[in-house]
Design an enzyme around this catalytic site. Structure first.
Site: not given
Ligand code: FAS
Ligand code: PHB
Length: 402
Positions: A75, A203, A295, A299, A393
């Site tokens: 991704h 998100y 979550p 991580k 990220y």
């Protein structure tokens, strides 16, 4: 009573224990794993889905990457949608080429289990009464399996037994500092054999609460809804879940949503937790045994991987280079990266979830909401801000072990 001798006794056959065992074996360091439940039970847990590059590299170093490289999806970015706005965090561009891999924890665990079995390494599944002894001077583990008492004598014990395991409690309470933040909500997760609404993760921050659209493949989706801590999974029929998810997804994604029967549905509580130190004598705490993150930042599994990498390299220095001091450096090195992951996960959770008065900031809900909206506006409207999110990220670099 059966006695087994090894160099490293690993407690727990989750991703931490299995990855560590594979890497140690590859380096010629003998190890056994002692696990409380069956392999099938472990594979029934649906957890993480996003792997940092560091994790991917470690799996390749362990030689267990064939299926991940064939079936995993790289991704290049992900979306953040909030209050009608939507931004793509272009990980590849913003970090100068770093990406993440979408490949389920269940699959990584399956690959590691199969690799361990085919290499003939010893794993004691369905062990009970596991106890750690003599971690300061004569480490050994005792447990019962199939009614037989077994003792494993070893040089070191790796506590890879998760948040509810026995290892952390082996460190005397007065010697442990435990940092904790329990969030006033949980994540209701659903796994379904339906096509994802998007090629990348979304998100979503909404006045109804947080939602996440993730996936495991082009035909298998993973969705999450923020729910109150008091909520129960039996309160959520599939129909109710899909209806609520549609209300929280951006409109175009909601219109693309393909619903279907859930093949897994569960509520996970959210907490930030760190135990310091992460070692005591010849005992090392690895992964969830030492730390937990909400979550939101993807991580949890990835911090377990960097712990494994650090411990594996230090044990190699001990056994291969005769560096007696190396193992004493584990906790200090591991904790530096753990706290980066903890902070990012806490920050993403504060920014993207809907808090009631218990947002721990000392502010009322309306004021906290306005601060967090400004936080999102700043970080998402400026490339510098997007770079901060992207860098964390994809994962902070693993510390070099000299
Ligand atoms: P694990 O908990 O996976 O494994 C520990 C193992 O030790 C288990 O198999 C357990 O049976 C065994 N054990 C426990 N006590 C024992 C004893 N006394 N003796 C022997 N064995 C014992 N992370 C993400 O990045 N993204 C997510 O979406 C995400 N979702 C999650 C959802 C849930 C419900 C949970 C609990 C965690 C989630 N996580 C997520 C975090 C998760 O992926 C962990 O970081 C990951 O499982 C860590 O792996 P381990 O350290 O191996 O611990
Ligand atoms: C998942 O796919 O399970 C997942 C992905 C990203 C997260 C949390 C969970 O931040």
């Amino acid at each position: 009573m059966q006695t087994v001798k090894t160099q490293v006794a690993i407690i727990g056959a989750g991703p931490s224990g299995l990855l560590l065992g594979q890497l140690l074996a590859k380096a010629g360091i003998d190890n056994v794993i002692i696990e409380r439940v069956s392999g099938e039970y472990i594979l029934g847990r649906i957890r993480a889905g996003i792997l940092e590059q560091g994790f991917v590299d470690l799996v390749r170093e362990a030689g267990v990457n064939a299926r991940m490289d064939a079936e995993g999806h790289v991704h290049d970015g992900f979306d953040i949608a909030y209050y009608g706005k939507r931004f793509r965090i272009d990980l590849n561009k913003l970090t100068g080429g770093s990406t993440v891999m979408c490949y389920g924890q269940t699959e990584i665990t399956r690959d590691l289990m199969e690799a361990r079995e085919s290499s003939g390494l010893t794993t004691f599944y369905e062990s009970s009464d596991v106890e750690l002894h003599g971690v300061k001077d004569a480490p050994h583990v005792t447990f019962t399996q199939n009614g037989e008492k077994i003792t494993v004598q070893c040089d070191f014990i790796a506590g890879c037994d998760g948040f509810h395991g026995v290892s952390r409690k082996t460190i005397p309470e007065e010697k442990r500092k435990e940092h904790e933040r329990v969030y006033p909500f949980g994540w209701l997760g659903v796994l379904s054999d339906t096509p994802p609404v998007s090629d990348e993760l979304i998100y979503c921050k909404t006045a109804r609460g947080f939602a996440l659209a993730s996936m495991r493949s082009e035909t298998r989706s993973r969705y999450y809804l923020q729910v109150p801590l008091t909520d129960k999974v039996e309160n959520w029929s599939d129909e109710l879940f899909w209806e609520e998810l549609k209300k929280r997804l951006p409109e175009d994604a909601a219109n693309r949503l393909v619903t279907g029967p859930s093949i897994e549905k569960s509520i996970a509580p959210l907490r930030s937790f760190v135990c310091e130190p992460m070692q005591w004598g010849n005992l090392f705490l690895v992964g969830d045994a030492a730390h937990i993150v909400p979550p939101t930042g993807a991580k949890g599994l990835n911090l377990a991987a960097s712990d494994v990498s650090t411990l594996y390299k230090l044990l190699q220095k001990f056994y291969k280079d005769g560096d007696e001091n190396a193992p004493t450096r584990y906790s200090e090195i591991a904790l530096r990266r753990v706290w980066h992951g903890e902070r990012f996960s806490w920050w993403m959770s504060n920014m993207l979830h809907d808090f009631d008065e218990t947002n721990a900031s000392g502010m009322d809900k309306a004021t906290f909401d306005r601060f967090m909206q400004s936080e999102l506006d700043f970080y998402l409207n400026y490339e510098e801000g997007q770079k901060v999110i992207a860098r964390q990220y994809v994962g902070m670099p693993y510390e070099a072990i000299e």
